[in-house]
Design an enzyme around this catalytic site. Structure first.
Site, PDB file in Angstrom:
ATOM      1  CB  CYS A 169      58.441 -24.064  45.725  1.00 28.69           C
ATOM      2  SG  CYS A 169      58.018 -22.305  45.665  1.00 28.69           S
ATOM      3  CG  HIS A 309      63.924 -25.902  42.494  1.00 26.14           C
ATOM      4  ND1 HIS A 309      62.568 -26.132  42.640  1.00 26.14           N
ATOM      5  CD2 HIS A 309      64.131 -24.628  42.932  1.00 26.14           C
ATOM      6  CE1 HIS A 309      61.993 -25.053  43.144  1.00 26.14           C
ATOM      7  NE2 HIS A 309      62.914 -24.123  43.328  1.00 26.14           N
ATOM      8  CD  GLU A 320      68.810 -27.110  41.268  1.00 26.90           C
ATOM      9  OE1 GLU A 320      68.441 -28.264  41.002  1.00 26.90           O
ATOM     10  OE2 GLU A 320      68.119 -26.107  41.005  1.00 26.90           O
ATOM     11  CE  LYS A 341      60.905 -24.352  39.443  1.00 30.80           C
ATOM     12  NZ  LYS A 341      61.455 -25.718  39.482  1.00 30.80           N
ATOM     13  CG  HIS A 346      59.085 -21.255  40.579  1.00 33.09           C
ATOM     14  ND1 HIS A 346      58.308 -22.324  40.937  1.00 33.09           N
ATOM     15  CD2 HIS A 346      59.958 -21.069  41.614  1.00 33.09           C
ATOM     16  CE1 HIS A 346      58.675 -22.776  42.121  1.00 33.09           C
ATOM     17  NE2 HIS A 346      59.681 -22.023  42.549  1.00 33.09           N
ATOM     18  CG  PHE A 405      60.552 -19.375  49.874  1.00 31.32           C
ATOM     19  CD1 PHE A 405      61.827 -19.562  49.379  1.00 31.32           C
ATOM     20  CD2 PHE A 405      59.842 -18.257  49.455  1.00 31.32           C
ATOM     21  CE1 PHE A 405      62.390 -18.665  48.480  1.00 31.32           C
ATOM     22  CE2 PHE A 405      60.391 -17.352  48.558  1.00 31.32           C
ATOM     23  CZ  PHE A 405      61.671 -17.554  48.079  1.00 31.32           C
TER      24      PHE A 405
END
Length: 422
Positions: A169, A309, A320, A341, A346, A405
């Site tokens: 990602c 993110h 975050e 997002k 996403h 990930f």
């Protein structure tokens, strides 16, 4: 050599927006593009919502041959590259082909076509021995991820460095970071950089169902993506792409190019901790942010906006938020933060480049996109997440971050360009 790098062209294809301007209008208005999946029967799955792009390759100028040859994600990348070049006003025929680089990111590359081809050769998964006569002659193209940047390179006749970046990602932000490094070092004067992913397929949906990463909020798809909200319960899968024209400052200035922003700093780190888990203290993301800010020579007091993110998973939002506090200190409470997002979902590897495009447009348009669907803030996430409504603001330095990930953590600083042509 450490040349400045600027963004002179933007091409975007996302859910809810047919091109760059439609994408920006959606963000500025706070509209969401998350809906019930229509590409296949999603009723057997735990999560049945996604953000699908309304995309017609013929309308976007692709020939029947190009459409047949290229996977959907590659189609997105090529269309975005064409739009970005047009937007930049760059005449590629007047640039040394060896000085044009391409850096494209993707998390799952040609997943759409690979799954379709498997179903074709196995008669819907029925047969163990596959039917070789049913396979597409373009199967090799689908299998090799590097075909995507190659297609973009052919579009502009690029003969410089060409690369595929696949870091999950963070692929989109890392692909742009790689391209910037090529220009900084003098190995290219111009680069087409970005990412594309079209992962709304049964196999990808099943993968995220298995680890319960996506939202089960199937009864309210328009409000399913809820970053930083107390009731969030997972991210919404999406598709999309963005490609940027990057140039050295000198190259852009020499041709009188319009500049959106300067890519001032970039860094990437890995937490070497867990395939999908994140530590709550945000240390690894904080380190990527710190190095990117050092690279850009900006301090905590100079950051005007953070593009988060903001996936809408509890562990990411906590991670975050802690990272911002660790790096920015008290300034973390001053700086507006938002997640697009919440509107476009996403799109895995593509989202990082889409978010860079959003940041460049935010600097250019002096508007901070909102976090849609943020009605009740989680007490553990106590920063200014710009709920529901966009804000007018002059932005001189913007931070955008990505988390993927595998433990990938990336950060980039964009800055309003001084001394550049208008």
């Amino acid at each position: 050599m450490n040349r400045r790098v600027v963004i002179s062209g933007i091409g975007v294809r996302t859910p809810g927006g047919g091109d760059r301007e439609a994408f920006w209008e959606m963000l500025a208005s706070g509209r969401t593009a998350t809906r019930t999946i229509s590409m296949f029967d999603a009723s057997p799955f735990r999560s049945q919502v996604a953000a699908e792009a309304s995309f017609d390759p013929a309308v976007d100028g692709l020939t029947a041959q190009e459409t047949q040859r290229m996977d959907r994600a590659a189609q997105f990348a090529v269309v975005c590259a064409r739009e970005a070049v047009s937007d930049s006003g760059l005449d590629v025929d007047r640039v040394d082909p060896a000085a044009i680089a391409v850096s494209i990111g993707s998390a799952v590359a040609a997943a759409t076509s690979l799954e379709r081809q498997y179903l074709a050769v196995s008669h819907g998964g029925r047969d163990w021995v596959v039917d070789n006569d049913a396979v597409s002659p373009h199967m090799f193209d689908y299998l090799i991820p590097s075909r995507m940047p190659a297609e973009v390179a052919w579009t502009v006749g690029a003969q410089g460095p060409v690369a595929m970046v696949s870091n999950g990602c963070t692929s989109g932000i890392d692909a742009v970071g790689h391209a910037c490094q090529l220009i900084r070092e003098g190995r290219a004067d111009v680069a087409l950089a970005g990412a594309a992913d079209t992962p709304i397929t049964p196999i990808v949906v099943a993968c995220f169902d298995a680890i319960k990463a996506t939202t089960p909020r199937n009864d309210d798809p328009e409000h399913a993506s809820r970053p930083f909200d107390r009731s969030r319960d997972g991210f919404v899968l999406a598709e999309g792409a963005a490609v940027l024209v990057l140039e050295s400052y000198e190259h852009a200035r020499a041709r009188g190019a319009r500049v959106y922003a300067e890519v001032a700093g970039y860094a990437s780190r890995c937490n070497a901790y867990h395939m999908t888990g994140l530590k709550a203290d945000g240390r690894e993301m904080a380190e990527a942010i710190r190095v990117a800010m050092d690279d850009a020579r900006v301090g905590p007091g100079h950051i005007d906006y953070i593009n988060a993110h903001g996936s809408g998973t509890r562990q990411n939002d906590r991670h975050e938020t802690a990272a911002y506090k660790r790096v920015l200190g008290d300034d973390a409470y001053r700086v507006p933060v938002s997640s697009i997002k919440s509107m476009v979902g996403h799109s895995l590897g593509a989202i990082g480049s889409i978010e860079i495009a959003a940041c460049a447009l935010a600097i250019d348009r002096c508007v901070i996109p909102p976090t849609a669907n943020l009605y009740e803030r989680d007490p553990e996430c106590d920063l200014d997440y710009v709920p529901i409504t966009a804000r007018d603001a002059r932005l001189d330095a913007v931070l955008t971050v990505g988390s993927g990930f595998g433990g990938f953590q990336s950060a980039m600083v964009l800055r309003r360009t001084t001394g550049a042509p208008a």
